[in-house]
Design a protein around this motif. Structure first.
Motif: not given
Length: 602
Positions: A365-366, A385-388, A406-409, A424-427
């Protein structure tokens, strides 16, 4: 000519049959009641065993030494030792691969000497009883249809663990199930063996290289472009395999390049993964990396793990991404910022059938941060990380600010590769190190932040992905109150056992996230490995900290490497040499195995 007459060599057939029955050609064999050494001679010349004869009679020992010396075996392949009693020798326990009880009444001592899983061989009918001058077993002493040898095995040690992956098990918890029989200090451990490998086989200690592995009674040491396998209980070198291009450094920002199970070692080398037989070092299978989707790139095998029966996990990383430098300033990998802190990322995660190599599934995916990949039970976990901009970038050593957007666990089913849940991850941005571990039903993520000189620790329920708690605290501080940003004090990772999370210097309650009143001793450079009651780490020397009683003990002048080189497994503490090149002092520069003293008592 043979050192014994034909009459004296009547035990030749017995030796031949014993070797066939036990199916063992390498290791250490003890013959309790060796007499004049005939059986020692026959075993040594028919195998690659190192044979140690034990006897009480001085005259018989002198004859044995003379005969074995004449045969060119004494001191090399064979040795004889005098003891006061065969029923209770002065030899250490838990170490011999095979023990021959050549007389009646020696079964208990033979079991004590045998390593866990080791063989005890006793003639069904011993021709000569105690005190006889001829104690060598004779195969013509039994009917032709009756087996000559009674074979038994010492049970495995209760509470012994494994160290099959970089941080214990695929869950990254730094706990492999080891209890050390309740031992909590160096004073409760005895030296079991000392010897090779030394520093010549190793890259210098500073590169933060992959740690040793220990499974199935074997210790595996990764040298420079080589693997060395040892018997965990007696230090015998079982095999050594040189592998060009088998190297990886800066593991704190990456994943390890190898793992093991009870039968095989799995080594990531370029775009392949080698399956190496743990018994003899022979290559048994080669797996190809599942390539990423990016056109025009070639791929290396990145992450590797054996999470469950039948599966081999891997990831694809752009070729040449992982660090291979261990010399000079770059090879220190201790910085708080700059290129060596960039995270190594993979473009996919995949599972193969370990027997056939057939692809089971691929997740893509990312980009996946290698230092966050963990597996426990039927699930795999990681941060992606799915940041383009990041996904479309040309490098997979990533230090861009967008990596933290654009991070995900993610949790995936290991049987199918399908997402079980995604959060969604925001650390806080883990610019120094960023690590994930799983243990006791929780996922724990540690982010070390350069700009704040602080650790941020987060926990989730592993089953549901529900956030459990978060906490933050400063890096360790010096006497002037300044955060310490060197020698690994700013690179702590999560370790989980007994309802606690260890992130040096903090000890955190796993259920609540509350900082306990106990602090880990500071130590330096390396990370830590856990048993059920202690943490093993580097504090100048190899140190054991009893976290229940807050007591530290250490072995003077025993220097570990700069990341992880001493591990608890197989019922022991195993400390292969990894401190070579250290300029901080004069060290032993040898490998050692330690065993709980309680294990040595009959």
């Amino acid at each position: 000519p043979p050192p014994y007459s034909a009459d004296e060599r009547s035990c030749a057939a017995a030796a031949e049959e014993m070797l066939r029955v036990v199916d063992m050609d390498h290791g250490v064999c003890v013959v309790l009641g060796c007499g004049r050494g005939e059986f020692v001679y026959e075993l040594a010349r028919r195998s690659n065993l190192h044979v140690i004869g034990v006897e009480t009679d001085t005259a018989q020992l002198a004859a044995a030494r003379k005969a074995l010396l004449r045969a060119g075996l004494y001191g090399n392949r064979a040795t004889v030792l005098q003891v006061e009693s065969l029923e209770k020798t002065h030899l250490t326990g838990c170490w011999a691969d095979v023990v021959v009880a050549a007389r009646d009444g020696l079964q208990m001592e033979a079991l004590r000497l045998a390593k866990p899983g080791g063989v005890v061989a006793q003639p069904v009918s011993v021709r000569a009883g105690p005190g006889s001058s001829n104690t060598a077993p004779a195969i013509d002493a039994r009917p032709a249809d009756q087996p000559f040898w009674h074979i038994s095995r010492r049970p495995e040690l209760a509470g012994a663990g494994v160290w099959s992956h970089q941080y214990g098990r695929p869950d990254n918890s730094a706990f492999g199930g080891e209890t050390l029989a309740g031992a909590t200090g160096t004073d409760e451990l005895a030296v079991q063996w000392v010897g090779r490998p030394g520093p010549r086989a190793q890259a210098d200690r500073n590169g933060r290289k992959p740690g040793p592995l220990a499974t199935g009674g074997r210790l595996f040491v990764q040298g420079l472009n080589r693997i060395i396998a040892l018997n965990a209980y007696n230090g015998t070198i079982l095999w050594s395999l040189e592998i060009p291009h088998f190297e990886r450094f800066n593991v704190p920002r990456d994943s390890s390049n190898w793992c093991a199970d009870e039968r095989f070692v799995f080594a990531a080398i370029g775009g392949k993964c080698w399956r190496i037989d743990a018994r003899d070092g022979k290559l048994s299978k080669v797996y190809d990396v599942v390539p990423g989707e990016r056109k025009g790139w070639s791929w290396d095998w990145g992450y590797v793990a054996r999470p469950s029966d039948g599966l081999l996990l891997g990831s694809a990383v752009r070729a040449g991404t992982s660090w291979k430098i261990f010399r000079g300033k770059t090879g220190w990998y201790d910085a708080r910022r700059g290129p060596v802190t960039y995270k190594i990322c993979s473009d996919n995660l995949f599972a193969l059938d370990v027997e056939t190599g057939q692809r089971r599934w691929v997740y893509s995916s990312g980009v996946i941060l290698n230092s966050t990949i963990a597996a426990s039970g039927d699930r795999g976990y990681f941060v992606e990380c799915c940041n383009r901009k990041v996904v479309g970038g040309e490098s997979r050593r990533i230090g861009a600010a967008e990596l933290w957007q654009d991070q995900f666990l993610v949790a995936v089913d290991l049987a199918t590769g399908r997402r079980v849940w995604q959060r969604p991850l925001d650390t806080a941005d883990g610019t120094v190190v960023f690590d994930l571990a799983c243990g006791e039903g929780k996922l724990v993520l540690v982010s070390s932040v350069d700009a704040e000189a602080r650790y941020h620790v987060y926990a989730w329920d592993a089953a549901t992905g529900q956030r459990a708690w978060e906490v933050d605290f400063s890096w360790p501080k010096d006497d002037e109150g300044k955060p310490i940003d060197n020698h690994g004090r700013h690179m702590a990772r999560p370790a989980i056992v007994a309802g606690r999370v260890f992130v040096r210097p903090a000890v955190i309650d796993l259920a609540t996230g509350r900082l306990t009143k106990t602090n880990m001793p500071l130590g330096g450079c390396g990370t830590y490995a856990l048993t059920s009651r202690v943490s093993i780490y580097r504090n100048g020397y190899v140190t054991i900290w009893d976290f229940e009683k807050d007591r530290s003990t250490q072995w003077s002048r025993l220097r570990p490497g700069c990341w992880l080189s001493t591990v608890p497994a197989c019922g022991m503490v195993l400390s292969p040499e990894a401190g070579g090149g250290c300029s901080c002092g004069s060290w032993l520069e040898t490998s050692l195995g330690f065993i709980p003293r309680s294990r040595l008592v009959r």
